[in-house]
Design a protein around this motif. Structure first.
Motif, mmCIF file in Angstrom:
data_model
loop_
_atom_site.group_PDB
_atom_site.id
_atom_site.type_symbol
_atom_site.label_atom_id
_atom_site.label_comp_id
_atom_site.label_asym_id
_atom_site.label_seq_id
_atom_site.Cartn_x
_atom_site.Cartn_y
_atom_site.Cartn_z
ATOM 1 N N LEU A 126 -1.358 -9.999 -11.273
ATOM 2 C CA LEU A 126 -1.754 -8.703 -11.554
ATOM 3 C C LEU A 126 -0.471 -7.573 -11.284
ATOM 4 O O LEU A 126 0.225 -7.709 -10.634
ATOM 5 C CB LEU A 126 -2.650 -8.219 -10.546
ATOM 6 C CG LEU A 126 -3.326 -6.610 -10.487
ATOM 7 C CD1 LEU A 126 -4.082 -6.503 -11.584
ATOM 8 C CD2 LEU A 126 -4.152 -6.641 -9.348
ATOM 9 N N HIS A 127 -0.350 -6.749 -12.459
ATOM 10 C CA HIS A 127 0.542 -5.655 -12.145
ATOM 11 C C HIS A 127 0.126 -4.439 -13.192
ATOM 12 O O HIS A 127 -0.980 -4.567 -13.781
ATOM 13 C CB HIS A 127 2.048 -6.174 -12.587
ATOM 14 C CG HIS A 127 2.979 -5.749 -11.370
ATOM 15 N ND1 HIS A 127 3.334 -4.125 -11.713
ATOM 16 C CD2 HIS A 127 3.778 -6.063 -10.405
ATOM 17 C CE1 HIS A 127 4.237 -3.978 -10.638
ATOM 18 N NE2 HIS A 127 4.355 -4.968 -9.979
ATOM 19 N N ARG A 159 14.736 -1.949 -3.089
ATOM 20 C CA ARG A 159 13.671 -2.995 -3.072
ATOM 21 C C ARG A 159 13.577 -3.448 -1.654
ATOM 22 O O ARG A 159 14.521 -3.388 -0.642
ATOM 23 C CB ARG A 159 14.068 -4.346 -3.836
ATOM 24 C CG ARG A 159 14.240 -4.157 -5.139
ATOM 25 C CD ARG A 159 14.805 -5.279 -6.039
ATOM 26 N NE ARG A 159 15.350 -4.697 -7.303
ATOM 27 C CZ ARG A 159 16.374 -5.679 -7.804
ATOM 28 N NH1 ARG A 159 16.681 -6.709 -7.232
ATOM 29 N NH2 ARG A 159 16.768 -5.267 -8.836
ATOM 30 N N GLU A 160 12.216 -3.665 -1.202
ATOM 31 C CA GLU A 160 11.893 -4.293 0.090
ATOM 32 C C GLU A 160 11.482 -5.477 0.257
ATOM 33 O O GLU A 160 10.787 -5.861 1.362
ATOM 34 C CB GLU A 160 11.232 -2.998 0.600
ATOM 35 C CG GLU A 160 9.932 -2.508 -0.122
ATOM 36 C CD GLU A 160 9.244 -1.245 0.125
ATOM 37 O OE1 GLU A 160 8.121 -0.753 -0.147
ATOM 38 O OE2 GLU A 160 9.923 -0.514 1.053
ATOM 39 N N GLY A 161 11.315 -6.136 -0.681
ATOM 40 C CA GLY A 161 10.288 -7.513 -0.656
ATOM 41 C C GLY A 161 9.090 -7.318 -0.671
ATOM 42 O O GLY A 161 8.175 -7.808 0.097
ATOM 43 N N ALA A 162 8.699 -6.612 -1.790
ATOM 44 C CA ALA A 162 7.188 -6.278 -1.963
ATOM 45 C C ALA A 162 6.723 -6.579 -3.526
ATOM 46 O O ALA A 162 7.743 -6.210 -4.371
ATOM 47 C CB ALA A 162 6.823 -5.103 -1.443
ATOM 48 N N ILE A 163 5.615 -6.581 -3.917
ATOM 49 C CA ILE A 163 5.239 -6.815 -5.309
ATOM 50 C C ILE A 163 5.674 -5.472 -5.960
ATOM 51 O O ILE A 163 6.085 -5.448 -7.310
ATOM 52 C CB ILE A 163 3.756 -7.109 -5.342
ATOM 53 C CG1 ILE A 163 3.374 -7.403 -7.172
ATOM 54 C CG2 ILE A 163 2.936 -5.934 -4.880
ATOM 55 C CD1 ILE A 163 3.880 -8.662 -7.180
ATOM 56 N N ILE B 130 -10.758 -5.866 -1.099
ATOM 57 C CA ILE B 130 -10.929 -7.144 -1.583
ATOM 58 C C ILE B 130 -9.857 -7.965 -2.197
ATOM 59 O O ILE B 130 -9.815 -9.256 -2.450
ATOM 60 C CB ILE B 130 -12.150 -7.143 -2.611
ATOM 61 C CG1 ILE B 130 -11.692 -6.676 -3.794
ATOM 62 C CG2 ILE B 130 -13.398 -6.524 -2.347
ATOM 63 C CD1 ILE B 130 -12.497 -6.992 -5.010
ATOM 64 N N PHE B 131 -8.693 -7.242 -2.463
ATOM 65 C CA PHE B 131 -7.385 -7.688 -3.312
ATOM 66 C C PHE B 131 -6.539 -8.184 -2.094
ATOM 67 O O PHE B 131 -6.616 -8.079 -0.983
ATOM 68 C CB PHE B 131 -6.899 -6.661 -3.905
ATOM 69 C CG PHE B 131 -7.662 -6.103 -5.212
ATOM 70 C CD1 PHE B 131 -7.734 -6.646 -6.426
ATOM 71 C CD2 PHE B 131 -8.299 -4.791 -4.783
ATOM 72 C CE1 PHE B 131 -8.237 -6.144 -7.530
ATOM 73 C CE2 PHE B 131 -9.186 -4.463 -6.213
ATOM 74 C CZ PHE B 131 -9.015 -5.310 -7.158
ATOM 75 N N ASP B 132 -5.725 -9.375 -2.688
ATOM 76 C CA ASP B 132 -4.875 -9.848 -1.917
ATOM 77 C C ASP B 132 -4.069 -8.890 -1.209
ATOM 78 O O ASP B 132 -3.321 -7.877 -1.889
ATOM 79 C CB ASP B 132 -4.085 -10.824 -2.316
ATOM 80 C CG ASP B 132 -3.143 -11.635 -1.762
ATOM 81 O OD1 ASP B 132 -3.314 -12.672 -1.294
ATOM 82 O OD2 ASP B 132 -2.048 -11.072 -1.310
ATOM 83 N N PRO B 133 -3.785 -8.916 0.266
ATOM 84 C CA PRO B 133 -3.292 -7.647 0.944
ATOM 85 C C PRO B 133 -1.725 -7.899 0.564
ATOM 86 O O PRO B 133 -1.146 -6.850 0.745
ATOM 87 C CB PRO B 133 -3.321 -8.196 2.305
ATOM 88 C CG PRO B 133 -4.009 -9.326 2.512
ATOM 89 C CD PRO B 133 -4.772 -9.751 1.131
ATOM 90 N N THR B 134 -1.038 -8.924 0.262
ATOM 91 C CA THR B 134 0.385 -8.874 -0.151
ATOM 92 C C THR B 134 0.688 -8.759 -1.488
ATOM 93 O O THR B 134 1.762 -8.067 -1.662
ATOM 94 C CB THR B 134 0.869 -10.287 0.470
ATOM 95 O OG1 THR B 134 0.589 -10.464 1.872
ATOM 96 C CG2 THR B 134 2.352 -10.265 0.738
ATOM 97 N N THR B 135 -0.081 -9.485 -2.171
ATOM 98 C CA THR B 135 0.585 -9.616 -3.513
ATOM 99 C C THR B 135 -0.030 -8.695 -4.712
ATOM 100 O O THR B 135 0.300 -8.459 -5.688
ATOM 101 C CB THR B 135 0.471 -10.853 -4.067
ATOM 102 O OG1 THR B 135 -0.894 -11.287 -3.982
ATOM 103 C CG2 THR B 135 1.264 -12.012 -3.540
ATOM 104 N N GLU B 136 -1.291 -7.925 -4.015
ATOM 105 C CA GLU B 136 -2.074 -6.996 -5.106
ATOM 106 C C GLU B 136 -2.237 -5.718 -4.427
ATOM 107 O O GLU B 136 -2.039 -4.762 -5.391
ATOM 108 C CB GLU B 136 -3.265 -7.451 -5.577
ATOM 109 C CG GLU B 136 -3.164 -9.096 -6.314
ATOM 110 C CD GLU B 136 -4.248 -9.928 -6.543
ATOM 111 O OE1 GLU B 136 -4.350 -10.807 -7.302
ATOM 112 O OE2 GLU B 136 -5.479 -9.700 -5.913
ATOM 113 N N ARG B 137 -2.592 -5.753 -3.041
ATOM 114 C CA ARG B 137 -3.142 -4.210 -2.321
ATOM 115 C C ARG B 137 -1.894 -3.292 -2.672
ATOM 116 O O ARG B 137 -2.172 -2.115 -2.965
ATOM 117 C CB ARG B 137 -3.536 -4.520 -1.230
ATOM 118 C CG ARG B 137 -4.796 -3.880 -1.065
ATOM 119 C CD ARG B 137 -5.277 -3.914 0.340
ATOM 120 N NE ARG B 137 -5.922 -5.376 0.771
ATOM 121 C CZ ARG B 137 -6.391 -5.757 1.816
ATOM 122 N NH1 ARG B 137 -6.144 -5.037 3.100
ATOM 123 N NH2 ARG B 137 -7.018 -6.711 2.090
ATOM 124 N N PRO B 138 -0.650 -3.686 -2.694
ATOM 125 C CA PRO B 138 0.593 -2.479 -2.604
ATOM 126 C C PRO B 138 0.430 -1.906 -3.980
ATOM 127 O O PRO B 138 0.720 -0.873 -4.372
ATOM 128 C CB PRO B 138 1.620 -3.316 -2.276
ATOM 129 C CG PRO B 138 1.278 -4.503 -1.491
ATOM 130 C CD PRO B 138 0.076 -4.737 -2.214
#
Ligand SMILES: [Zn+2]
Lengths: 172, 388, 388
Positions: A126-127, A159-163, B130-138
């Motif tokens: 997702l992006h 960058r901070e190591g996040a999506i 409901i979204f993945d806290p690490t890879t989606e919520r941000p």
């Protein structure tokens, strides 16, 4: 069945405005620090370095992203890290004109599921898409399922190591 | 080695409204007491309670089963709360089934409650989590995103038009006109109204979406020997199934709900159904969005892939059609207090099969119906088949 | 209340942790570790053999709305019959047993985990379980409820506080011989009595600290269990109950929820005099007085007797009835929803003769009892045996 429907009481906006209804308020404060663990921990560290990585299962031969240390199809540990490209294909997208609290957005957001090159077919993340227009019509004109896109990264020092180290994906 | 026969013997519900005066436990009590009253049973005849409620964040209450327990008649009883997100309402009935089919209990009160209006500034806030806290919520996602992403994948794959899909919203909001609990019934709505409604997250528009609601629903379930004593029209549970797909929803083909098919196949096998399109007389698929009804009909194997819209376009899915779909009015018309809406669908089958649905009655004395719900990250299917 | 239809046994057990923090593993990876051990222990391939999975989770502890979304993959349960119980792990066990007895599956896994270290304001989360209208505006730390109940317990039973402190000394010493335990310690009565007061008369040492960990079991129908293992542990009785939600009119004296749950479980197992029926007991000791109160509610001794019993050493490993040989919640750490399964894990290992230096000689029957924690009055009981 009418007798078995309870005549519950529906409130109207005036009931609140005219002070007929009492409420108590509590902010819901939940504070969490999620352990990213081995797979997602490495994924985030690689994002900081400007790279996308996946994990490969030797048995079903899939390369998975987001990476995990287990293969859900084979129920076994995954085997190797695989460096992926930062390009991909739009599997599906939306043009979202409201925020989570239903406020209208000036410029729509364009969330998308993007299949990443180098991972197995259909392995998307997702992006958001960017540089695709400012209005609904403009965006719908430029974006379609199957569009080829590439990541636009934050400058390395930010960058901070996040999506969110990837700002968005843009058409190529 | 199948379990004991189980029947639904009573059903009740509250009105579904945008914002109720009642608290959550009060709504639970209203539905539970109506369900008991409908079969002339009292709480002391109930062995166990099953509670259903969707995300705790709506009520802002942690450990919600205990919070709702006094209203749901659960004081001093074995009480359990199963949870599969939006699939919970139908799943609660499945839980009631396994409580009794297992031989553990003879009578179970199943209560589903949702009070979404407590959540401010908007109930959608609860869904941000409901979204993945690490890879989606941000990324700042909201719930509409995933529906819009799924709807677009579905439309594009099969070349469906917005107009075809909007007909579902029209049918269901019109069907709801005969429902005494309905929040958004509209006998005069047209397809133009849906197509001209505000765009929220393209391709999703305002009238493609069910409302947020407060409400509760309840059913009473009983083992065969009790059921036959309580009523001369028990509605039997013939098949159940539930299935949860991978959490990695971005790795899935969103154009088809495999999890619904898995759940349906289990339920059909248990019910001994070989030709569901002929053997199911009423369908109540989950319809929080209009395209979802179509998506689910395909997963239930009641339509070919990409072809469910034809059932609506041709009128097959109308109340007087060959396969009535959502005669209750569904979530789009009656309202969507998540878990209560799922159980409302089971209650609708109970009333329809007993010939008690009033102006919504499906003609031709239907004998068997299917209710289905869905939830999580577009991930879970729950299916129950009941017959008379 | 009846016994269920078929025999059900625990044929596999696995765990990860327990530790006060676990930054090296995500909750998914922790679950994968525990599941891998459990499936290997049972000798099954989950992708081929597993019919279903029941997990026990609470959204607010996971930090996720609809937390069942994130469980199937690492459990080998994608597209299987998966659901969550928003309750204690022993209630999830009951759900698994009922599914098997109802004919919905032959092999079902049960899982629960804690990532308590990831919840930065756990006490405030607990406070969200209080009634939003009556109690939350008081802005009191929920530990006060334990203080109220503890005070009442001492008053009514005449138990000296030293006997309560003795529970802490015993359990944390037992934990010295348990490699899973997060908080082993060799304390004195003075250490316990003079630790920081939390809610008088409760001191910090009398309250279990949270820990991270995961527990997984594999359940099988009797005939299947016999083909899989000769170390099956049989589930002979199950009970669970929820007493009053409100603080204002609950039973403050006797843990009535556990008495009700135990009555049901004993009836199923055919147990008339519980005091002589078990070789060991694993019981909730979230707060030290709870171990005593729970032993009395379970009918293992008369009200007011548990303290003296403890002081005399009857509940030590090697005593008349060993209680919490694992170290209990005080010694192993409190695992949130997984607490009941942590108690169950020790009982299973003891009955298999695999408890190492803590082994109760020739243990053939065990009693396990859980409590959902503050502010609830929900408890569950399981009766286990080496024989079906
Ligand atoms: Zn694999």
């Amino acid at each position: 069945m009418e007798p078995w429907v309870y005549p519950s009481i529906a409130l109207k906006q005036e009931d609140f405005e005219e002070g007929r209804i009492r409420t108590t308020r509590t902010p819901l404060r939940g504070e969490y620090a999620w352990d990213a663990g081995v797979a997602v921990g490495r994924f985030l560290a690689e994002l900081k370095a400007g790279r996308l990585v996946g994990r490969r299962c030797r048995v079903c031969r899939r390369v998975m992203v987001p990476p995990r240390m287990f293969c859900e199809q084979c129920f076994r540990p995954t085997d190797t890290w695989v460096l992926l490209q930062d390009t991909g294909t739009v599997l599906t997208f939306s043009v979202c004109t409201v925020a989570w609290d239903m406020r209208r957005l000036e410029v729509p957001e364009v969330p998308a599921v993007i299949a990443i090159d180098g991972a197995s077919p259909g392995m998307g993340i997702l992006h958001k898409l960017g540089e695709v227009g400012q209005t609904n019509d403009e965006i719908l004109d430029r974006v379609h399922i199957g569009l080829r896109v590439q990541a636009v990264w934050k400058p390395p020092h930010q960058r901070e190591g996040a999506i969110t180290d990837i700002l968005y994906f843009r058409p190529v | 080695m199948a379990g004991r026969r189980v029947a639904i013997v009573g059903a009740g519900m509250t009105k579904f409204v945008r914002r109720a005066l009642e608290t959550g436990p009060e709504l639970a009590w209203e539905a539970a007491s109506k369900a008991l009253e409908s079969c002339e049973m009292t709480l002391d005849q109930i062995d166990a309670v099953v509670l259903g409620s969707a995300p705790d964040a709506f009520d802002g209450v942690h450990m919600k089963v205990e919070y709702l327990s006094p209203g749901a008649g659960a004081w001093g009883k074995p009480t359990i709360r199963g949870f599969v997100g939006g699939g919970t309402g139908v799943f609660a009935a499945i839980q009631g089934w396994y409580h009794i089919a297992s031989g553990m209990f003879d009578t179970v009160l199943v209560v589903c409650e949702e009070k979404m209006s407590s959540c401010h500034p908007h109930p959608q806030a609860a869904f941000n989590y409901i979204f993945d806290p690490t890879t989606e919520r941000p990324l700042g996602p909201n719930l509409l995103w995933i529906f819009a992403l799924e709807m677009n994948a579905y439309m594009t794959k099969y070349g469906l038009t917005k107009r075809d899909i909007a007909l579902v919203a029209v049918k269901n909001k019109r069907n709801a006109a005969g429902h005494p609990a309905a929040q958004l019934a509209d006998p005069d709505i047209t397809v133009e109204d849906v197509l001209n409604s505000e765009v929220l997250a393209w391709p999703v528009q305002r009238l493609d979406v069910s409302p947020t609601s407060d409400g509760a629903a309840a059913i009473v379930m009983a083992a065969e020997h009790v059921a036959r004593r309580v009523t001369n029209k028990p509605v039997w549970v013939e098949g159940v199934g539930w299935s949860l797909d991978t959490q990695y929803w971005t790795n899935r083909d969103l154009s088809y709900p495999t999890y619904v098919e898995e759940a349906a196949r289990k339920a059909y096998a248990m019910a001994g159904i070989r030709e569901p399109r002929k053997e199911i007389h009423i369908v109540e698929p989950y319809d929080p969005f209009d395209y979802k009804e179509l998506h689910h009909l395909e997963g239930l194997l009641l339509a070919d892939r990409g072809k469910a819209a034809e059932l609506v376009v041709l009128g097959t899915a109308n109340r007087d059609g060959d396969m009535p779909v959502t005669p209750s009015g569904g979530l789009l018309g009656v309202g969507n207090p998540i878990s209560a809406a799922g159980l409302m669908k089971v209650a609708e089958l109970f009333w329809q099969l007993r010939g008690e649905a009033g102006s919504r009655q499906v003609p031709g004395q239907p004998k068997r119906g299917l209710a289905q719900a869905w939830g999580d990250l577009m991930q879970v299917g729950t299916v129950i088949i009941v017959g008379i | 209340m009846r016994r269920w239809n078929t025999e059900v046994a625990i044929v596999g057990a696995g765990w990860s942790g327990f530790r006060s923090i676990s930054p090296d593993l995500s909750f998914r990876e922790m679950m994968f570790e525990a599941a891998t051990k459990a499936y290997s222990d049972a000798g099954i391939d989950p992708r081929r053999d597993l019919d279903g999975l029941v997990t026990a989770e609470e959204d607010f502890h996971e930090g996720v709305a609809i937390s069942d979304e994130y469980v199937p993959d690492q459990m080998g349960a994608v597209l299987k019959s998966v659901h969550t119980i928003a309750g204690d792990g022993l209630q999830a066990l009951a759900a698994g047993v009922m599914q098997i007895a109802a004919g919905a599956g032959r092999i079902v896994a049960v899982e629960s985990h804690s990532k308590a270290s990831n919840v930065l304001n756990l006490d405030q989360i607990t406070a969200l379980a209080l009634d939003p209208v009556y109690q939350r505006p008081l802005e009191a730390h929920p530990i006060f409820i334990a203080g109220l109940e503890f005070r009442r317990y001492l008053e009514v039973t005449g138990t000296p506080i030293e006997h309560v402190a003795r529970v802490v000394v015993k359990n944390r010493r037992n934990a010295l011989r348990n490699p899973r335990a997060a908080f082993p310690a060799d304390l004195t009565l003075e250490d316990v009595l003079h630790s920081e007061p939390l809610a008088e008369p409760l001191t910090r040492a009398m309250a279990a600290d949270p820990a991270d960990g995961c527990v997984v079991f594999v359940l099988a129908r009797g005939d299947v269990a016999r083909t899989l293992t000769d170390r099956a542990v049989w589930i002979r009785g199950l009970g669970w109950a929820t007493d009053s939600y409100t603080l204002e009119n609950r039973d403050w004296e006797g843990a009535r929820y556990l008495r009700q749950a135990a009555e049901r479980a004993y009836r199923q197992a055919g147990i008339q005099s519980p005091r002589r029926a078990f070789d060991l007991v694993e019981v909730d000791d979230t707060f030290a007085y709870k171990e005593l109160q729970h032993l009395e509610a379970l009918g293992l001794c008369r009200p007011g007797e548990a303290g003296r019993w403890t002081a005399e050493g009857a509940t030590e490993v090697g005593g008349e009835l060993p209680v919490n040989p694992s170290g209990g919640c005080l010694g192993e750490g409190h695992l949130l929803e997984a607490s009941g399964l942590a108690r169950l894990l020790e009982a299973v290992l003891q009955l298999r003769g695999e408890a190492g230096p803590r082994q109760v000689p020739n243990a053939r029957t065990a009693l396990v009892a859980s409590w959902r924690g503050l502010p609830t009055t929900t408890g569950a009981v399981a009766v286990l045996s080496r024989e079906p």
